[in-house]
Design an enzyme around this catalytic site. Structure first.
Site, mmCIF file in Angstrom:
data_model
loop_
_atom_site.group_PDB
_atom_site.id
_atom_site.type_symbol
_atom_site.label_atom_id
_atom_site.label_comp_id
_atom_site.label_asym_id
_atom_site.label_seq_id
_atom_site.Cartn_x
_atom_site.Cartn_y
_atom_site.Cartn_z
ATOM 1 C CB SER A 128 41.081 -1.222 41.445
ATOM 2 O OG SER A 128 42.028 -1.422 42.474
ATOM 3 C CE LYS A 183 37.743 -1.466 43.177
ATOM 4 N NZ LYS A 183 37.381 -1.259 44.562
ATOM 5 C CG HIS A 186 40.827 -5.895 43.104
ATOM 6 N ND1 HIS A 186 40.801 -4.912 44.078
ATOM 7 C CD2 HIS A 186 42.016 -5.758 42.480
ATOM 8 C CE1 HIS A 186 41.923 -4.228 44.028
ATOM 9 N NE2 HIS A 186 42.682 -4.717 43.066
ATOM 10 C CG ASN A 187 38.270 -3.932 46.921
ATOM 11 O OD1 ASN A 187 38.687 -3.886 45.765
ATOM 12 N ND2 ASN A 187 37.888 -2.855 47.560
ATOM 13 C CD GLU A 190 43.098 -3.708 48.509
ATOM 14 O OE1 GLU A 190 42.704 -3.513 47.341
ATOM 15 O OE2 GLU A 190 42.901 -2.898 49.427
HETATM 16 P P1 NBP Z 1 32.554 10.300 48.177
HETATM 17 O O1 NBP Z 1 32.269 8.871 48.317
HETATM 18 O O2 NBP Z 1 33.084 11.037 49.347
HETATM 19 O O3 NBP Z 1 31.220 11.047 47.675
HETATM 20 C C1 NBP Z 1 31.185 12.443 47.529
HETATM 21 C C2 NBP Z 1 30.465 12.787 46.267
HETATM 22 O O4 NBP Z 1 29.113 12.279 46.282
HETATM 23 C C3 NBP Z 1 30.337 14.292 46.116
HETATM 24 O O5 NBP Z 1 30.465 14.630 44.759
HETATM 25 C C4 NBP Z 1 28.928 14.550 46.626
HETATM 26 O O6 NBP Z 1 28.362 15.740 46.153
HETATM 27 C C5 NBP Z 1 28.229 13.364 46.044
HETATM 28 N N1 NBP Z 1 26.901 13.121 46.607
HETATM 29 C C6 NBP Z 1 26.529 12.660 47.825
HETATM 30 BR BR1 NBP Z 1 27.661 12.305 49.177
HETATM 31 N N2 NBP Z 1 25.211 12.520 47.972
HETATM 32 C C7 NBP Z 1 24.697 12.903 46.799
HETATM 33 C C8 NBP Z 1 23.375 13.006 46.323
HETATM 34 N N3 NBP Z 1 22.343 12.634 47.074
HETATM 35 N N4 NBP Z 1 23.173 13.471 45.077
HETATM 36 C C9 NBP Z 1 24.220 13.831 44.311
HETATM 37 N N5 NBP Z 1 25.519 13.755 44.697
HETATM 38 C C10 NBP Z 1 25.746 13.299 45.939
HETATM 39 O O7 NBP Z 1 33.527 10.569 46.923
HETATM 40 P P2 NBP Z 1 34.872 9.802 46.506
HETATM 41 O O8 NBP Z 1 35.725 9.534 47.694
HETATM 42 O O9 NBP Z 1 35.411 10.585 45.370
HETATM 43 O O10 NBP Z 1 34.347 8.409 45.971
HETATM 44 C C11 NBP Z 1 33.451 8.278 44.882
HETATM 45 C C12 NBP Z 1 33.132 6.820 44.677
HETATM 46 O O11 NBP Z 1 34.326 6.130 44.383
HETATM 47 C C13 NBP Z 1 32.543 6.135 45.902
HETATM 48 O O12 NBP Z 1 31.597 5.194 45.506
HETATM 49 C C14 NBP Z 1 33.699 5.446 46.535
HETATM 50 O O13 NBP Z 1 33.337 4.298 47.272
HETATM 51 C C15 NBP Z 1 34.538 5.114 45.349
HETATM 52 N N6 NBP Z 1 35.954 5.101 45.726
HETATM 53 C C16 NBP Z 1 36.745 4.240 45.158
HETATM 54 C C17 NBP Z 1 38.071 4.212 45.478
HETATM 55 C C18 NBP Z 1 38.888 3.234 44.795
HETATM 56 O O14 NBP Z 1 40.032 3.037 45.125
HETATM 57 N N7 NBP Z 1 38.352 2.623 43.810
HETATM 58 C C19 NBP Z 1 38.653 5.075 46.375
HETATM 59 C C20 NBP Z 1 37.841 5.962 46.928
HETATM 60 C C21 NBP Z 1 36.490 5.964 46.604
HETATM 61 P P3 NBP Z 1 28.568 17.108 46.990
HETATM 62 O O15 NBP Z 1 29.902 17.638 46.610
HETATM 63 O O16 NBP Z 1 27.451 17.964 46.490
HETATM 64 O O17 NBP Z 1 28.458 16.763 48.437
#
Ligand code: NBP
Length: 477
Positions: A128, A183, A186-187, A190
């Site tokens: 988070s 988690k 938590h959301n 939120e």
């Molecule tokens: P994204 O959710 O936008 O995912 C992009 C990443 O996934 C890139 O590295 C992309 O590779 C890879 N990817 C995809 Br799309 N399809 C793929 C596949 N078939 N094989 C391999 N790689 C693949 O990234 P993010 O916004 O950094 O979020 C990552 C995770 O964290 C998500 O699960 C998201 O829900 C979570 N998250 C959490 C928070 C939080 O506050 N906790 C905030 C934001 C996100 P590429 O570069 O080659 O396209």
């Protein structure tokens, strides 16, 4: 050199998490499907620590010390399965795949089960705090096998947020999907917190007649007391912000349709399955969806409402104090409901979750971080088997002293036609729980009447049915 940890998936979250590990002295192997991202990371931030850039999955796995710790930070859903399928055949028993994405806990349970057969430890890890948290210290909620935490935990403790008392905001939450479940809740909490704050704002605006700037001041004051929290703090910032283009309060130039990514909805869906009344979280999810129904809202704009009756300056000030009481009492109820959901999952999935430890790891790094969480931990410390947060003496006393004001606020809201689904649901929950008798007895009578569903009696054991269509005598069922 070998890397102590690897991160695959280097979009904003993965990149920042990798940098966080590196800044804390770990050698980090980095990999991404599209290797341009990998190289960009090393080119831009390579001087922050030790990175090993891997072009291929094979190189990535080869760069990791054993047992391998491989963090997956890709888009939740199919991409996560695709990455697992790519890496699992390259791993050996005892290696760990750690999914830091926003996975649904049921997917995490399935993945853990599948990988367990191969001897791979799958850790579903809730993270988070968004990109800022990933870089500077998130609240981390890892599930999975306990053994994996022995080797992974110290690293997570290092990169996690620290609470005000210095404690790391991470703990082994429980087996398989427990981390992602927590988690998710938590959301959901939120969502409820944000909805309650929104209602407080609306009441101060429309009933007290205050400007956003003045309300920002009130939130700042509240933030020095028991409501001290990240969300109250940023609410004051948002309300005080003035739009540069128009000179109007920023909040007045933003379209009033709230969006959602789905974890709040999951919290409610799962609560329905578990039979847990999370009415406050549900109202928060519904309030967002209602706001988005622009056509429906436009079509309803002419519907009758009450005549506005403005408050005097002194009445408004007294009202603002009451809203603080209502907000605080409603917040206690939201957390009560959220912890009930975790408790129910603990029983359903046989998870050994320490609820006090969960509240403690939310004290830093995440959106709902708040002084209030220390109180929750104290409640569970005092009594680990607390059936509900409302059963804690301290919370019960606080609600007892807030309840008159809470009720008054809802009377005013109703009279002036300001919707308060969160405050109202919280009070209804509170009143229903403390009621000596509920109309559920009548519901049972109706069910027995039309469907012979039977009922239990207050004075005798057993199930009974009344012969409604005949002489209305009672039979044992
Ligand atoms: P994204 O959710 O936008 O995912 C992009 C990443 O996934 C890139 O590295 C992309 O590779 C890879 N990817 C995809 Br799309 N399809 C793929 C596949 N078939 N094989 C391999 N790689 C693949 O990234 P993010 O916004 O950094 O979020 C990552 C995770 O964290 C998500 O699960 C998201 O829900 C979570 N998250 C959490 C928070 C939080 O506050 N906790 C905030 C934001 C996100 P590429 O570069 O080659 O396209």
């Amino acid at each position: 050199t070998t890397a102590q940890i690897g991160v695959t998936g280097l979009a904003v979250m993965g990149r920042n998490l990798a940098r966080n590990f590196a800044r804390n002295g770990y050698t980090v192997a980095v990999h991404n499907r599209t290797s341009a991202r990998t190289h960009a990371l090393v080119a831009e931030f390579g001087d922050e620590g030790e990175f090993i850039a891997a072009e291929t999955a094979k190189d990535f796995v080869a760069a990791l010390e054993r047992p391998r710790r491989l963090v997956v930070m890709v888009k939740a859903g199919e991409p996560t399965d695709a990455v697992i399928q790519e890496f699992a055949p390259l791993l050996e028993p005892g290696d760990m795949i750690i999914d830091g994405g926003n996975a649904h806990f049921a997917d995490t349970r399935r993945r853990e089960r599948e990988l367990r057969e191969q001897g791979i430890h799958f850790v579903g890890m809730g993270v988070s705090g968004g990109e800022e948290g990933a870089l500077n210290g998130p609240s981390i909620m890892p599930g999975g096998p306990k053994e994996s935490y022995d080797s992974l935990g110290p690293m997570l403790e290092k990169i996690s947020a620290k609470a005000a008392d210095g404690a790391p905001c991470v703990t082994h939450v429980g087996p398989d999907g427990a981390g992602h479940f927590v988690k998710m809740v938590h959301n959901g909490i939120e969502y409820a917190d944000m909805q309650l704050i929104g209602e407080a704002y609306q009441l101060l605006r429309e009933v007290a007649g205050y400007s956003p700037a003045r309300i920002a001041e009130i939130f700042r004051t509240w933030n020095t007391g028991r409501l001290d929290s990240y969300l109250i703090e940023i609410t004051a910032e948002v309300l005080a912000h003035v739009d540069a283009a128009t000179g109007k309060p920023f909040v007045d130039v933003v379209v009033d349709q709230a969006e959602q990514k789905g974890t709040g909805r999951w919290t409610v869906q799962i609560a329905l399955d578990l039979g847990v009344p999370v009415s406050g979280i549900a109202e928060a999810v519904f309030a967002r969806s209602l706001s988005g129904h622009a056509d429906l809202r436009a079509a309803s704009r002419g519907l009758a409402g009450p005549k506005a009756s403005p408050l005097s300056e002194s009445e408004a000030a007294a009202f603002a104090d009451r809203v603080e009481q209502a907000l605080y009492a409603s917040k206690i109820v939201s957390y009560t409901q959220g912890f009930h959901e975790i408790d129910a999952a603990r029983a359903e999935y046989d998870w050994d979750i320490d609820l006090g430890a969960v509240s403690a790891i939310w004290r830093g790094g995440c959106i709902i971080r708040a002084a209030f969480l220390d109180r929750i931990r104290a409640a569970y410390d005092a009594r680990a088997d607390l059936p509900s947060l409302l059963a804690d003496d301290a919370f019960a006393r606080e609600i007892a002293s807030a309840q008159d004001d809470w009720r008054e606020v809802l009377v005013a809201a109703t009279r002036q036609g300001v919707p308060t689904p969160g405050f109202s649901a919280a009070l209804a929950y509170y009143d229903a729980l403390r009621a000596a008798r509920l109309p559920a007895a009548l519901t049972q009578g109706q069910r027995d009447f039309f469907g012979a569903h039977t009922y239990r009696r207050v004075d005798r054991e057993g199930s009974f049915h009344t012969l409604w269509g005949a002489d209305r005598s009672e039979v044992s069922a």
